[in-house]
Write a protein that holds these residues in place. Structure first.
Motif, PDB file in Angstrom:
ATOM      1  N   ALA A 166      -3.546   3.398   7.460  1.00  0.00           N
ATOM      2  CA  ALA A 166      -4.987   3.144   7.464  1.00  0.00           C
ATOM      3  C   ALA A 166      -5.302   1.782   6.852  1.00  0.00           C
ATOM      4  N   LEU A 167      -4.565   1.399   5.802  1.00  0.00           N
ATOM      5  CA  LEU A 167      -4.818   0.119   5.138  1.00  0.00           C
ATOM      6  C   LEU A 167      -4.356  -1.066   5.977  1.00  0.00           C
ATOM      7  N   LEU A 168      -3.156  -0.949   6.548  1.00  0.00           N
ATOM      8  CA  LEU A 168      -2.548  -2.080   7.259  1.00  0.00           C
ATOM      9  C   LEU A 168      -2.967  -2.153   8.717  1.00  0.00           C
ATOM     10  N   GLY A 169      -3.343  -1.013   9.288  1.00  0.00           N
ATOM     11  CA  GLY A 169      -3.807  -1.040  10.664  1.00  0.00           C
ATOM     12  C   GLY A 169      -2.756  -0.736  11.698  1.00  0.00           C
ATOM     13  N   ASP A 216     -10.378  -4.741  10.981  1.00  0.00           N
ATOM     14  CA  ASP A 216     -10.803  -4.596   9.588  1.00  0.00           C
ATOM     15  C   ASP A 216      -9.670  -3.931   8.817  1.00  0.00           C
ATOM     16  N   ASP A 217      -8.631  -4.701   8.526  1.00  0.00           N
ATOM     17  CA  ASP A 217      -7.455  -4.144   7.876  1.00  0.00           C
ATOM     18  C   ASP A 217      -6.780  -5.223   7.024  1.00  0.00           C
ATOM     19  N   LEU A 218      -5.822  -4.794   6.234  1.00  0.00           N
ATOM     20  CA  LEU A 218      -5.143  -5.670   5.286  1.00  0.00           C
ATOM     21  C   LEU A 218      -4.390  -6.800   5.987  1.00  0.00           C
ATOM     22  N   MET A 239       6.621  -6.397   4.591  1.00  0.00           N
ATOM     23  CA  MET A 239       7.723  -5.487   4.275  1.00  0.00           C
ATOM     24  C   MET A 239       7.728  -5.153   2.784  1.00  0.00           C
ATOM     25  N   ALA A 240       7.493  -6.177   1.945  1.00  0.00           N
ATOM     26  CA  ALA A 240       7.455  -5.943   0.498  1.00  0.00           C
ATOM     27  C   ALA A 240       6.300  -5.029   0.112  1.00  0.00           C
ATOM     28  N   ILE A 241       5.118  -5.290   0.663  1.00  0.00           N
ATOM     29  CA  ILE A 241       3.933  -4.479   0.358  1.00  0.00           C
ATOM     30  C   ILE A 241       4.139  -3.033   0.797  1.00  0.00           C
ATOM     31  N   THR A 242       4.630  -2.853   2.017  1.00  0.00           N
ATOM     32  CA  THR A 242       4.760  -1.511   2.581  1.00  0.00           C
ATOM     33  C   THR A 242       5.825  -0.705   1.865  1.00  0.00           C
TER      34      THR A 242
END
Length: 417
Positions: A166-169, A216-218, A239-242
């Protein structure tokens, strides 16, 4: 390819092998033995005969994480590159020279951090909580009528990756594949390299899709940052964020539920005691921190740390779990635990710590999941003895392989089961 000699390399005298069942079954006693026999900084050997230093002292951890110039997170400094086979299973977790928020230092690291942190700060915490409540209900609906479940496979693992979707799209359908690849990477087994490539492929397709059609996403907000970045940099940062957002949150949620089911101090959480949920989650960050060992730091020059001589380019592994349970810290802990004390290393520390907006999002996802779970299934209990629970075989992450539970069957909120 890894040679048989590399695979079966005998451990040098005085060097502790960073593998074996005790890292998963008896870590606290193992870290205490390390401190007693080797001191606050321990010479260790990773699988394949790769040398490193493991920091198990709280004060020494502060020294390293507070000194980004002497101990930068710059993998290009590593003095072992000539001895690392291309197919080394731990390479995705230890790192390779690449332009990203995780494997750069100094001004370059701050350039990536500014872009990533700005995008993370745009996340609406109230909307994230609403999304997580809906996702948690959806996941619980799938098993609430049975009266049994594996909370890791059916709840703790899918919830964070669906929240990340939901955050990344990216599509919900991609979630299980991404979750699988990240878990296999963290476990450091034979499939870690191929899982890393699959993970990278997902992020490459996501960047391409958002460049073609922003939303509308990160990811779209990262792409809109005025600082120029290459597609490779976007992919590496995503990749680091996820990975950080999914793996640690999954284990924070799972370890917290486990603690509430086995420790009488947190039994009130099962009766709707919201304060107990918060206390249990904080206790986990001290006692069962999701990231037990974090790679890494590399010495910029020859130096000393505690009583050890550290050479330029040596790899230092951050023993977050060991530092959190250092007797120098534990002597100040009351019988009620670490209530109100947030001076743990669960999110690391210093310049390379987990960005605060990411910490906040992880807390919202894990806490919301726990609250919805206990609201829906108030009489939940373990279906096996606590001593039979097994940890995942990762040298870096400290999470449950499974969490089997029983409860009174209830109706799905979307209708009858």
């Amino acid at each position: 390819m890894t040679s048989p000699e590399q695979q079966q390399c005998p451990v040098r005298p005085g060097v502790v092998p960073l593998s074996g069942p005790r890292f998963h079954t008896d870590p606290h006693h193992l870290y205490n033995e390390m401190r007693r026999e080797h001191g606050a900084v321990v010479a260790v050997e990773l699988p394949g005969g790769v040398p490193a230093w493991l920091i198990v002292g709280y004060r020494e951890m502060h020294q390293v994480t507070n000194n980004a110039e002497l101990f930068p997170r710059d993998v290009s400094l590593w003095n072992q590159w000539g001895n690392i086979p291309e197919d080394w299973p731990l390479l995705p977790m230890v790192g390779q020279p690449m332009p990203s928020i995780y494997f750069t230092a100094g001004a370059e690291h701050r350039r990536h951090l500014s872009m990533v942190e700005s995008a993370l700060e745009s996340v609406d915490p109230f909307e994230l909580r609403r999304v997580c409540e809906s996702l948690a209900d959806r996941l619980i609906d799938a098993f609430c009528g049975r009266g049994t479940a594996d909370l890791m496979a059916e709840f703790a693992e899918p919830l964070p990756i669906l929240a990340m979707a939901a955050l990344l799209g990216f599509a919900d359908a991609d979630g299980p594949h991404l979750a699988w690849s990240m878990k296999v990477m963290a476990n450091g087994g034979a499939d870690a390299q191929s899982a890393h490539l699959q993970f990278m492929g997902h992020m490459q397709r996501l960047v391409a899709a958002k460049k073609a059609m922003p939303g509308d996403d990160l990811v779209s907000r990262m792409l809109a940052d005025p600082t120029p970045f290459t597609d490779e940099e976007y992919v590496n940062d995503l990749m680091a964020i996820t990975a950080a957002g999914h793996l640690t949150t999954c284990d924070w949620l799972g370890n917290s539920v486990r603690l509430m089911l086995i420790d009488d101090r947190f039994a009130a959480a099962l009766g709707g005691g919201r304060r107990s949920i918060s206390q249990a989650m904080n206790e986990v960050l001290w006692e069962e921190t999701p990231t037990s060992i974090l790679a890494g730091r590399w010495a910029a020059r020859d130096t000393r740390l505690a009583d050890k001589v550290i050479r330029a380019g040596d790899l230092l592994l951050l023993g977050l779990a060991a530092a959190n349970t250092d007797p120098h810290v534990r002597q100040h802990v009351s019988e009620s635990g670490h209530t109100g004390n947030n001076a743990h290393f669960a999110f690391s520390h210093g310049e390379y710590r987990c960005p605060f907006p990411a910490q906040q999002s992880a807390e919202i996802i894990a806490r919301t999941g726990i609250e919805v779970l206990l609201d829906r299934l108030p009489d939940i209990d373990l279906s096996v003895p606590a001593q039979n629970l097994v940890r995942r075989p990762s040298p870096f992450m400290h999470g449950m392989a499974s969490l089997p539970v029983v409860f009174s069957p209830v109706r799905a909120v979307g209708g009858f089961q």
